[in-house]
Structure formats: structure tokens, C-alpha cells
Design a protein around this motif. Structure first.
Motif, PDB file in Angstrom:
ATOM      1  N   VAL A  55     124.740  28.060  51.176  1.00 19.25           N
ATOM      2  CA  VAL A  55     125.694  28.325  51.762  1.00 19.25           C
ATOM      3  C   VAL A  55     126.246  29.777  51.393  1.00 19.25           C
ATOM      4  O   VAL A  55     126.823  30.482  52.270  1.00 19.25           O
TER       5      VAL A  55
ATOM      6  N   LYS B  50     124.416  32.769  52.434  1.00 18.21           N
ATOM      7  CA  LYS B  50     124.376  33.164  53.958  1.00 18.21           C
ATOM      8  C   LYS B  50     125.901  33.828  53.937  1.00 18.21           C
ATOM      9  O   LYS B  50     125.934  34.801  54.598  1.00 18.21           O
ATOM     10  N   GLN B  51     126.805  33.312  53.328  1.00 16.60           N
ATOM     11  CA  GLN B  51     128.175  33.804  53.568  1.00 16.60           C
ATOM     12  C   GLN B  51     128.490  35.236  53.128  1.00 16.60           C
ATOM     13  O   GLN B  51     129.104  36.131  54.069  1.00 16.60           O
ATOM     14  N   TYR B  52     127.879  35.684  51.927  1.00 15.27           N
ATOM     15  CA  TYR B  52     128.050  36.909  51.399  1.00 15.27           C
ATOM     16  C   TYR B  52     126.672  37.842  51.672  1.00 15.27           C
ATOM     17  O   TYR B  52     126.903  39.142  51.493  1.00 15.27           O
ATOM     18  N   GLY B  53     125.644  37.336  52.220  1.00 14.83           N
ATOM     19  CA  GLY B  53     124.436  38.160  52.457  1.00 14.83           C
ATOM     20  C   GLY B  53     123.986  38.576  51.076  1.00 14.83           C
ATOM     21  O   GLY B  53     123.256  39.776  51.463  1.00 14.83           O
ATOM     22  N   ILE B  54     124.155  37.922  50.102  1.00 15.27           N
ATOM     23  CA  ILE B  54     123.404  38.223  48.703  1.00 15.27           C
ATOM     24  C   ILE B  54     122.437  37.177  48.393  1.00 15.27           C
ATOM     25  O   ILE B  54     122.819  35.888  48.295  1.00 15.27           O
TER      26      ILE B  54
ATOM     27  N   LEU C 299     132.065  37.122  41.766  1.00 13.05           N
ATOM     28  CA  LEU C 299     132.320  36.426  43.074  1.00 13.05           C
ATOM     29  C   LEU C 299     131.596  35.212  43.331  1.00 13.05           C
ATOM     30  O   LEU C 299     132.043  34.024  43.511  1.00 13.05           O
TER      31      LEU C 299
END
Lengths: 89, 452
Positions: free
Chosen positions: B62, B65-69, B256
Motif C-alpha cells: 500500500v 503505491k501511495q508514494y510511488g516508491i 517517511l
């Protein structure tokens, strides 16, 4: 809260419109856009507000990515926190 | 308000320069699993791991996906198993390794660490039995990683334990001879082992830690290499500034992700490991950073100086970006996992002796180095003794993960695939240290005044 949508791919008619329409469909408001063409290659970075988004954010990430695939574009949507973490002290 | 230049920089780091989170590792204490009944012990360990880390992989996905990392590895580290198993038999320890492997597969992680012992001063019966079980445990499991701490600056070097390591490594190599001796890639011998390291094969959950903890290892050699390239022909103090700023940005992403994972899993945040961890992918190499700093080839004279400066700048930049820093923190130089190191070793520019010197100024130690399969046990012990002494004398962590590839000789190569990569079999000085190694006993702890 904001998110960043990056769109890259071969230039064609209507890329901005399709991306903007998809945002509107999910109540995502466009705050800023930077767009350029590099040797027939379309590059756009869109900053959007997601406070009133109508679906969970991670679903929106998938929706945009899928729309990209259908149009031969690479679309990545990322939460603003990763940029804030990296560039703000 | 975010500006487009900053956004573009972050996207480039992830997309073109291989920026990723190398690992989110959940540390889990197994002290409450202790039982005098072996079956009960195995059941409790299995339940504790699968319940505690049930959502580790899904929650990390999750966050990705949220941070694209990308988060490359999701892992679990455990209380050293010798402290939990006590005096059960070596066969019993092999059965525990199977339990760990099964639990790791169940929760979908790619490695589980902690099948190890802390024997820097002496060896309990449990530690001795676990050490005896290591080769078979590594051969019969896929995801279990093992480590043994044989020395510390405060205790000195336990040479009785160290002298066993050559044999353990050779046996693990033999038992996994059909897979290029991969068993040895999952075993590491330490001095001054950190208790909160998120990286394998040496990760375990220290005795002074929380019940559970989230530790994160960052990466980013490609990002640093690109920043150095962009800096052009500048002076070294300016170059150090470039590396510091880049390390700061990389580590902020780690911080983060660590906080997000901690809050989603309801597990306290432990540390961020300020590491430059390479992968075999071209463009994700620490060796290429050193070459970018101005060396014709990694391993050239000047490599140790460049690495010392790089390592220092990474720490200075990273330490301000995270609230808690720990683990191994520094540049990693695993040969098989770094395209530039592989190339330098294959051409003979990088030798075992140079790698040993490099480990005096960077993280970890002699890592993922393939050596001829017929290297005598005592020579492997000599390699370990040298490396461990660097750690003990300099109050730093050092470690050895060598692969005496069964049936292979200098110039051949071993291929493990994935993150473990491939490595040329390197030359080893085979003059025997046998008499020195077999004296046994303890090397006394070093004096820390009269520094010279």
C-alpha cells in the motif's frame, strides 16, 4: 492534500484532455500543470488537490495507471508527502 | 507549494536512478516463545511470526503505491535463535530453521534473519548446538539467514568460535554444491554486530529491543552516482557537499516510509539504516560511484580514500534526515551484488586484499565474495580473523560473507540470480595460518588509549 500525476509517452492529440477528464470524473482538482514536448515525447507533471477525491487514493493511482496503458502512456500518481519529505526541512 | 523542478528531481531519482527503499524489516522478539518442549517451541515461534508480521507485505505494498516508491524487500528479524532454543540438539535447531522457513513463506517475505548466536566472549551449549546446525539448516531452507558474532571491541575475539567458522562455511558450501554453494550467501560472521540491522544476512532482533520494531534500510547508489556526474570537475569538498545533500534526500524518503509502515502496522519505529546498498542492476553500483569520483577502476590505489570520503558524507547527510539512525549505516561493498565490483574483480583490478582495506572505512566487510572451493578451512578462518580484527581494533562493525564455491576455481564464476547476483571466483593467498588459528583461546580486547 495534494498529489502529483506524471504523464510520459509518445505525443498524440488529447493527452491533456483525457488526463484532465479523468481527474474531473473523480473530483480531483488540478492546481498546476507543467507540460512540454521533447523530440516527439510528451512529458507532463500535474499537481492536483485530492481533498475531495471520490475514491480511495490508491484506487485512483490504479485508475490513472490503467488509463495510461490504454493510451500508450506511462502515468504515475504519487502522494505529495514523498516530495515534501525530500525537499522541505 | 511544491515546485515542478523538485517534483521532476524526485521522479527522475525513482524512475531513472533506481531509488528505492531496500528493505522494511520487522524485528520480532521470540523470548515469550521459550518452552522446554521442542514441538511447543516450534508452534509458538510459528504463531508469533505469522501473527506479528501477517500484514507486513500487504501494508508495504500500500505504501509503495501511495508514494510511488518501490520497497524491494520485506523481511523479518528475530531474537537470536540460540537464546530461545537453549540446549536443544543440533537436529532440533534444524527443525526450528524449517519452522522459520515455513513462517516466512506463509507471510510472503523474502528472507527471515536471526538463526544465529552471540559468542564474542564464550559459547553456551545452545550456541554450540545452533552453530553445528547452521550448514544443514541453510541447505534445507530457502529463506532463513544466519549470523554469528564472534568478537567485540569490549570482549576481544573468541578464537575458539572463530576457528569453527571455516568448517561451517565449507560444509554449507558442500551441502549446497548443486546451487553454486548458495548456503554461504545466507551466512555471515560478525564483529561488533549491531542489534537493529535491517539488512540480510545479518539481521536479528537484539535483546534490548522492543517486543516488535520496524527498521528501514534505504538505498540509492544510482542517485549518488548521477549527482556526482552532474557535479562535474569540482573540488573534493564540493563533491562531499553534493553527496551529503543527496544522502539527505534519500534518507528522508526512508524516514517517511518507516513512519508510515510503523503507523500502519501499529509497531514502533526503530531506526533508519543510512546505507548505500547496491544491486546487480547497472546504474545501482557503489563501485560506479567511486569510479565517478575519479578512479579508472574500483580497486585502484585511491579507492580506500574515495570510499572513506563517500561513507562519511553519506552519514553526515543522512543523520539529519532521520530521527533515529542505526543498523550498519554506510556504503556496502558486496562483490556479487554490484555490477561495478563484479567487473573490477573480474578484470583483476579489485583484489581480496584491497577489499579488506576498503572495509576499514565503510560499512560491513568482506561481503558476497566467491573464492575457490578448495580453499582450506584455516585460510577461510584467517580471512575472517583479519576482517574481524579490523572491526575490533577500530570499534566498528565488520563481517565476512565468503562463498568457497564447491568445485570452482579462480576465474570461474558463481551465479545466484536476483539480488544476490553473480561473482567471479577471486584469487586467495593460500599460505597457511593454521597454527595461529588452531591455538584457540581469546584475543584480548584492545586498549583504547595510546591511539596510533
Amino acid at each position: 492534500m495534494q498529489a502529483v500525476i506524471s504523464v510520459t509517452g509518445k505525443d498524440s492529440v488529447g493527452i491533456v484532455a483525457k488526463t484532465a477528464n479523468k481527474c474531473a470524473e473523480y473530483n480531483v482538482n488540478i492546481a498546476d500543470v507543467s507540460q512540454t514536448i521533447l523530440q516527439n515525447y510528451f512529458v507532463m507533471i500535474m499537481l492536483v488537490d485530492i481533498d475531495n477525491i471520490s475514491v480511495p487514493f490508491n484506487d485512483f493511482v490504479d485508475i490513472m495507471s490503467e488509463m495510461g496503458k490504454q493510451n500508450n502512456l506511462e502515468i504515475h500518481t504519487m502522494h505529495e508527502d514523498i516530495f515534501n519529505s525530500m525537499h522541505r526541512i | 507549494m511544491l515546485n515542478i523542478h523538485d517534483i521532476q528531481e524526485t521522479i527522475n531519482m525513482i524512475r531513472d536512478e533506481n531509488l528505492d527503499i531496500r528493505t522494511v524489516t520487522m524485528g520480532i522478539s521470540l523470548f515469550d516463545c521459550v518452552s522446554d518442549d521442542e514441538n511447543r517451541l516450534n508452534e509458538k515461534i510459528y504463531d508469533k511470526i505469522t501473527k506479528s508480521a501477517e500484514k507486513l507485505v500487504s501494508e508495504c505494498e500500500v505504501i509503495e503505491k501511495q508514494y510511488g516508491i518501490p520497497i524491494i524487500n520485506k523481511r523479518v528479524s528475530l531474537t537470536p535463535i540460540s537464546l530461545v532454543g537453549g540446549a536443544i540438539s543440533p537436529e532440533g535447531y534444524v527443525r526450528i530453521a524449517h519452522t522459520l522457513d515455513k513462517a516466512a513463506q506463509n507471510i510472503g517475505i523474502n528472507f527471515i534473519g536471526g538463526f544465529g548466536a552471540l559468542v564474542e566472549k564464550g559459547m553456551t551449549l545452545g550456541a554450540a548446538n545452533l552453530i553445528e546446525a547452521i550448514p544443514q539448516a541453510l541447505a534445507e531452507t530457502n529463506l532463513v539467514c544466519s549470523s554469528v558474532n564472534v568478537a567485540s571491541t569490549k570482549a576481544g575475539i573468541n578464537m575458539d568460535a572463530l576457528a569453527k567458522m571455516g568448517g561451517i562455511i565449507k560444509k554449507a558450501a558442500y551441502l549446497t554444491r548443486d546451487r553454486d554453494s548458495i548456503g554461504c550467501a545466507k551466512f555471515v560472521v560478525f564483529a561488533n554486530v549491531p542489534q537493529d540491522n535491517p539488512f540480510m544476512a545479518g539481521a536479528f532482533h537484539g535483546v534490548g529491543e522492543n517486543e516488535k520494531i520496524i527498521n528501514v534500510g534505504v538505498s540509492g547508489p544510482g542517485v549518488v552516482a548521477s549527482a556526482i556526474k552532474r557535479a562535474g570537475n569540482c573540488r573534493l569538498d564540493e563533491l562531499a557537499e553534493v553527496i551529503k545533500k543527496t544522502a539527505f534526500k534519500i534518507t528522508r524518503v526512508g524516514q517517511l516510509v518507516a513512519h508510515e509502515a510503523s503507523s500502519r502496522l501499529g509497531v514502533p519505529f526503530g531506526i533508519v539504516d543510512l546505507s548505500l546498498a547496491p544491486t546487480p542492476a547497472v546504474g545501482d553500483s557503489v563501485a560506479y560511484i567511486l569510479e565517478g569520483m575519479g578512479l579508472e577502476k574500483c580497486g585502484a590505489h585511491g579507492t580506500t580514500a574515495a570510499l572513506a570520503m563517500l561513507n562519511d558524507a553519506v552519514k553526515k547527510g543522512g543523520v539529519m534526515a532521520s530521527s533515529h539512525v542505526g543498523g550498519l549505516s554506510g556504503a556496502f561493498i558486496p562483490v556479487s551484488e554490484d555490477a561495478g565490483m563484479i567487473s573490477a574483480a573480474a578484470t583483476g583490478a579489485l583484489t581480496l586484499e584491497k577489499l579488506e582495506a576498503m572495509t576499514a572505512v565503510c560499512s560491513v566487510g568482506l561481503d558476497m565474495i566467491a573464492i575457490p572451493g578448495d580453499t582450506p578451512e584455516e585460510v577461510i578462518c584467517g580471512i575472517i580473523a583479519d576482517e574481524i580484527s579490523i572491526g575490533v581494533a577500530n570499534t566498528k562493525t565488520t563481517a565476512v560473507r565468503v562463498i568457497p564455491a564447491y568445485g570452482k576455481k579462480e576465474g570461474d564464476s558463481v551465479v545466484f540470480g536476483g539480488l544476490l547476483g553473480e561473482a567471479p571466483v577471486m584469487h586467495v593467498n593460500t599460505n597457511s595460518p593454521a597454527v595461529f588459528i588452531n591455538r584457540g583461546g581469546r584475543v584480548p580486547a584492545p586498549i583504547h588509549s595510546l591511539k596510533n
